[in-house]
Scaffold this motif. Structure first.
Motif, PDB file in Angstrom:
ATOM      1  N   LEU A  21      -5.225 -14.723 -10.351  1.00 34.21           N
ATOM      2  CA  LEU A  21      -3.692 -15.040 -10.374  1.00 34.21           C
ATOM      3  C   LEU A  21      -3.125 -15.254  -9.162  1.00 34.21           C
ATOM      4  CD1 LEU A  21      -1.328 -14.978 -12.081  1.00 34.21           C
ATOM      5  CD2 LEU A  21      -1.034 -12.527 -11.832  1.00 34.21           C
ATOM      6  N   THR A  22      -3.644 -14.543  -8.081  1.00 30.49           N
ATOM      7  CA  THR A  22      -3.030 -14.784  -6.923  1.00 30.49           C
ATOM      8  C   THR A  22      -3.409 -16.413  -6.252  1.00 30.49           C
ATOM      9  OG1 THR A  22      -3.435 -12.598  -6.185  1.00 30.49           O
ATOM     10  CG2 THR A  22      -3.597 -14.490  -4.254  1.00 30.49           C
ATOM     11  N   TYR A  23      -4.701 -16.824  -6.837  1.00 35.64           N
ATOM     12  CA  TYR A  23      -5.379 -18.103  -6.476  1.00 35.64           C
ATOM     13  C   TYR A  23      -4.109 -19.015  -7.338  1.00 35.64           C
ATOM     14  CZ  TYR A  23      -9.556 -16.300  -4.900  1.00 35.64           C
ATOM     15  OH  TYR A  23     -10.627 -15.465  -4.319  1.00 35.64           O
ATOM     16  N   LEU A  24      -3.890 -18.915  -8.285  1.00 35.65           N
ATOM     17  CA  LEU A  24      -2.985 -19.676  -9.292  1.00 35.65           C
ATOM     18  C   LEU A  24      -1.591 -19.711  -8.434  1.00 35.65           C
ATOM     19  CD1 LEU A  24      -3.785 -18.596 -12.855  1.00 35.65           C
ATOM     20  CD2 LEU A  24      -4.243 -20.532 -11.823  1.00 35.65           C
ATOM     21  N   ARG A  25      -1.208 -18.527  -8.270  1.00 33.47           N
ATOM     22  CA  ARG A  25       0.262 -18.640  -7.360  1.00 33.47           C
ATOM     23  C   ARG A  25       0.306 -19.370  -6.083  1.00 33.47           C
ATOM     24  NH1 ARG A  25       1.428 -12.289  -8.650  1.00 33.47           N
ATOM     25  NH2 ARG A  25       2.300 -12.668 -10.867  1.00 33.47           N
ATOM     26  N   MET A  26      -0.863 -19.453  -5.342  1.00 35.45           N
ATOM     27  CA  MET A  26      -0.912 -19.934  -4.047  1.00 35.45           C
ATOM     28  C   MET A  26      -0.892 -21.341  -4.568  1.00 35.45           C
ATOM     29  SD  MET A  26      -3.462 -17.544  -2.039  1.00 35.45           S
ATOM     30  CE  MET A  26      -3.061 -18.338  -0.323  1.00 35.45           C
ATOM     31  N   LEU A  27      -1.664 -22.081  -5.466  1.00 39.49           N
ATOM     32  CA  LEU A  27      -1.867 -23.427  -5.853  1.00 39.49           C
ATOM     33  C   LEU A  27      -0.902 -23.949  -6.611  1.00 39.49           C
ATOM     34  CD1 LEU A  27      -5.683 -23.220  -5.801  1.00 39.49           C
ATOM     35  CD2 LEU A  27      -4.165 -24.326  -3.974  1.00 39.49           C
ATOM     36  N   ASP A  28       0.068 -23.025  -7.266  1.00 33.51           N
ATOM     37  CA  ASP A  28       1.043 -23.552  -8.014  1.00 33.51           C
ATOM     38  C   ASP A  28       0.237 -24.227  -9.347  1.00 33.51           C
ATOM     39  OD1 ASP A  28       3.623 -23.733  -9.144  1.00 33.51           O
ATOM     40  OD2 ASP A  28       3.933 -25.666  -8.623  1.00 33.51           O
ATOM     41  N   GLY A  36     -22.705 -11.939 -16.410  1.00 35.23           N
ATOM     42  CA  GLY A  36     -23.442 -10.869 -16.342  1.00 35.23           C
ATOM     43  C   GLY A  36     -23.383  -9.852 -17.871  1.00 35.23           C
ATOM     44  N   GLU A  37     -22.654 -10.479 -18.799  1.00 37.46           N
ATOM     45  CA  GLU A  37     -22.450  -9.832 -20.012  1.00 37.46           C
ATOM     46  C   GLU A  37     -23.557 -10.499 -20.828  1.00 37.46           C
ATOM     47  OE1 GLU A  37     -20.027  -7.660 -21.251  1.00 37.46           O
ATOM     48  OE2 GLU A  37     -18.713  -8.006 -19.358  1.00 37.46           O
ATOM     49  N   LYS A  38     -24.131  -9.522 -21.841  1.00 38.67           N
ATOM     50  CA  LYS A  38     -24.932  -9.815 -22.864  1.00 38.67           C
ATOM     51  C   LYS A  38     -24.580 -11.060 -23.532  1.00 38.67           C
ATOM     52  CE  LYS A  38     -27.864  -8.198 -26.672  1.00 38.67           C
ATOM     53  NZ  LYS A  38     -28.061  -6.951 -27.489  1.00 38.67           N
ATOM     54  N   PHE A  39     -23.158 -11.033 -24.303  1.00 37.42           N
ATOM     55  CA  PHE A  39     -22.795 -12.149 -25.088  1.00 37.42           C
ATOM     56  C   PHE A  39     -21.670 -12.779 -24.078  1.00 37.42           C
ATOM     57  CE2 PHE A  39     -24.119  -9.345 -28.365  1.00 37.42           C
ATOM     58  CZ  PHE A  39     -25.272 -10.222 -28.889  1.00 37.42           C
ATOM     59  N   VAL A  40     -21.695 -13.862 -23.484  1.00 35.67           N
ATOM     60  CA  VAL A  40     -20.774 -14.562 -22.574  1.00 35.67           C
ATOM     61  C   VAL A  40     -19.320 -14.782 -23.032  1.00 35.67           C
ATOM     62  CG1 VAL A  40     -21.080 -17.103 -22.797  1.00 35.67           C
ATOM     63  CG2 VAL A  40     -20.606 -16.286 -20.428  1.00 35.67           C
ATOM     64  N   LYS A  41     -19.228 -14.590 -24.212  1.00 41.85           N
ATOM     65  CA  LYS A  41     -17.964 -14.711 -24.780  1.00 41.85           C
ATOM     66  C   LYS A  41     -16.975 -13.682 -24.483  1.00 41.85           C
ATOM     67  CE  LYS A  41     -19.139 -13.169 -29.443  1.00 41.85           C
ATOM     68  NZ  LYS A  41     -18.540 -11.880 -29.465  1.00 41.85           N
ATOM     69  N   ASP A  42     -18.058 -12.315 -24.355  1.00 37.57           N
ATOM     70  CA  ASP A  42     -17.234 -11.024 -24.267  1.00 37.57           C
ATOM     71  C   ASP A  42     -16.914 -11.180 -22.717  1.00 37.57           C
ATOM     72  OD1 ASP A  42     -17.407 -10.402 -26.517  1.00 37.57           O
ATOM     73  OD2 ASP A  42     -19.556  -9.080 -26.003  1.00 37.57           O
ATOM     74  N   GLY A  43     -17.462 -12.016 -21.506  1.00 41.14           N
ATOM     75  CA  GLY A  43     -16.856 -11.997 -20.158  1.00 41.14           C
ATOM     76  C   GLY A  43     -16.040 -13.141 -19.939  1.00 41.14           C
ATOM     77  N   ILE A  44     -15.401 -13.894 -20.986  1.00 43.69           N
ATOM     78  CA  ILE A  44     -14.374 -14.879 -20.632  1.00 43.69           C
ATOM     79  C   ILE A  44     -13.022 -14.191 -20.635  1.00 43.69           C
ATOM     80  CG2 ILE A  44     -13.566 -17.110 -21.209  1.00 43.69           C
ATOM     81  CD1 ILE A  44     -16.109 -17.716 -22.269  1.00 43.69           C
ATOM     82  N   HIS A  45     -12.292 -14.478 -19.507  1.00 41.02           N
ATOM     83  CA  HIS A  45     -10.855 -13.957 -19.265  1.00 41.02           C
ATOM     84  C   HIS A  45     -10.003 -14.835 -19.001  1.00 41.02           C
ATOM     85  CE1 HIS A  45     -12.396  -9.714 -19.758  1.00 41.02           C
ATOM     86  NE2 HIS A  45     -13.492 -10.166 -19.164  1.00 41.02           N
ATOM     87  N   ARG A  46      -8.955 -15.037 -19.668  1.00 38.45           N
ATOM     88  CA  ARG A  46      -7.833 -15.983 -19.286  1.00 38.45           C
ATOM     89  C   ARG A  46      -6.967 -15.577 -18.473  1.00 38.45           C
ATOM     90  NH1 ARG A  46      -6.785 -20.614 -22.418  1.00 38.45           N
ATOM     91  NH2 ARG A  46      -4.489 -20.117 -22.019  1.00 38.45           N
ATOM     92  N   VAL A  47      -6.530 -16.136 -17.302  1.00 40.10           N
ATOM     93  CA  VAL A  47      -5.393 -15.599 -16.613  1.00 40.10           C
ATOM     94  C   VAL A  47      -4.474 -16.846 -16.346  1.00 40.10           C
ATOM     95  CG1 VAL A  47      -4.862 -14.612 -14.116  1.00 40.10           C
ATOM     96  CG2 VAL A  47      -7.047 -14.407 -15.154  1.00 40.10           C
ATOM     97  N   VAL A  48      -3.083 -16.476 -16.517  1.00 36.85           N
ATOM     98  CA  VAL A  48      -2.150 -17.536 -16.780  1.00 36.85           C
ATOM     99  C   VAL A  48      -0.917 -17.182 -15.623  1.00 36.85           C
ATOM    100  CG1 VAL A  48      -2.548 -18.065 -19.127  1.00 36.85           C
ATOM    101  CG2 VAL A  48      -0.823 -16.221 -18.484  1.00 36.85           C
ATOM    102  N   ASN A  49      -0.364 -18.450 -15.067  1.00 34.80           N
ATOM    103  CA  ASN A  49       0.691 -18.215 -14.320  1.00 34.80           C
ATOM    104  C   ASN A  49       1.818 -18.891 -14.782  1.00 34.80           C
ATOM    105  OD1 ASN A  49       2.293 -17.860 -11.793  1.00 34.80           O
ATOM    106  ND2 ASN A  49       1.235 -19.761 -11.030  1.00 34.80           N
ATOM    107  N   GLY A  50       2.586 -18.380 -15.768  1.00 34.99           N
ATOM    108  CA  GLY A  50       3.795 -19.046 -16.174  1.00 34.99           C
ATOM    109  C   GLY A  50       3.487 -19.954 -17.553  1.00 34.99           C
ATOM    110  N   LEU A  51       2.372 -19.604 -18.264  1.00 37.49           N
ATOM    111  CA  LEU A  51       2.155 -20.618 -19.143  1.00 37.49           C
ATOM    112  C   LEU A  51       2.842 -20.135 -20.518  1.00 37.49           C
ATOM    113  CD1 LEU A  51      -1.428 -21.854 -19.536  1.00 37.49           C
ATOM    114  CD2 LEU A  51       0.510 -23.270 -19.737  1.00 37.49           C
TER     115      LEU A  51
END
Length: 126
Positions: free
Chosen positions: A94-101, A111-126
């Motif tokens: 989130l800090t990176y998103l804010r810095m780059l707008d 590192g997760e057994k199932f990668v789908k469990d390791g995917i996290h969306r981070v939004v900045n104003g979406l």
């Protein structure tokens, strides 16, 4: 292409990488390189280890920001290979998103057994 369309492709590529490399157990840079290659094969513009200058009160700092992947100049992808997920990964993204707008980042923990469990969306104003 809009962020959500691109992110869907990134997720599909991450699943492909995880499946082909045999799941967790490798270093982050291996997953990062494979994910970048997979995205490029699908026609996406991908920058690896992109350095971004950081300014503080008008002064350029000596330590630039380093993004794992920047896809189509729109989406930041932070690649992790951690046995234990840490919420600080999302705070950093989130800090990176804010810095780059920018609006969207994905933190992908291979590192997760199932990668789908390791995917996290981070939004900045979406």
């Amino acid at each position: 292409m809009i962020e959500n369309q691109i992110s869907g492709n990134i997720v599909a590529c991450a699943v492909e990488v995880h499946r082909n490399l045999g799941g967790p157990g490798l270093l982050e840079n291996v997953y990062e390189e494979a994910l970048a290659w997979e995205l490029q094969q699908r026609g996406f513009v991908v920058e690896r280890q992109k350095t971004v200058p950081v300014k503080y009160k008008g002064n350029l700092l000596a330590s630039p920001l380093r993004l794992d992947l920047l896809v189509e100049n729109q989406i930041i992808v932070e690649v992790k290979a951690a046995a234990q997920y840490n919420p600080i990964f999302e705070a950093q993204a989130l800090t990176y998103l804010r810095m780059l707008d920018l609006k969207l980042a994905l933190v992908i923990n291979f590192g997760e057994k199932f990668v789908k469990d390791g995917i996290h969306r981070v939004v900045n104003g979406l």
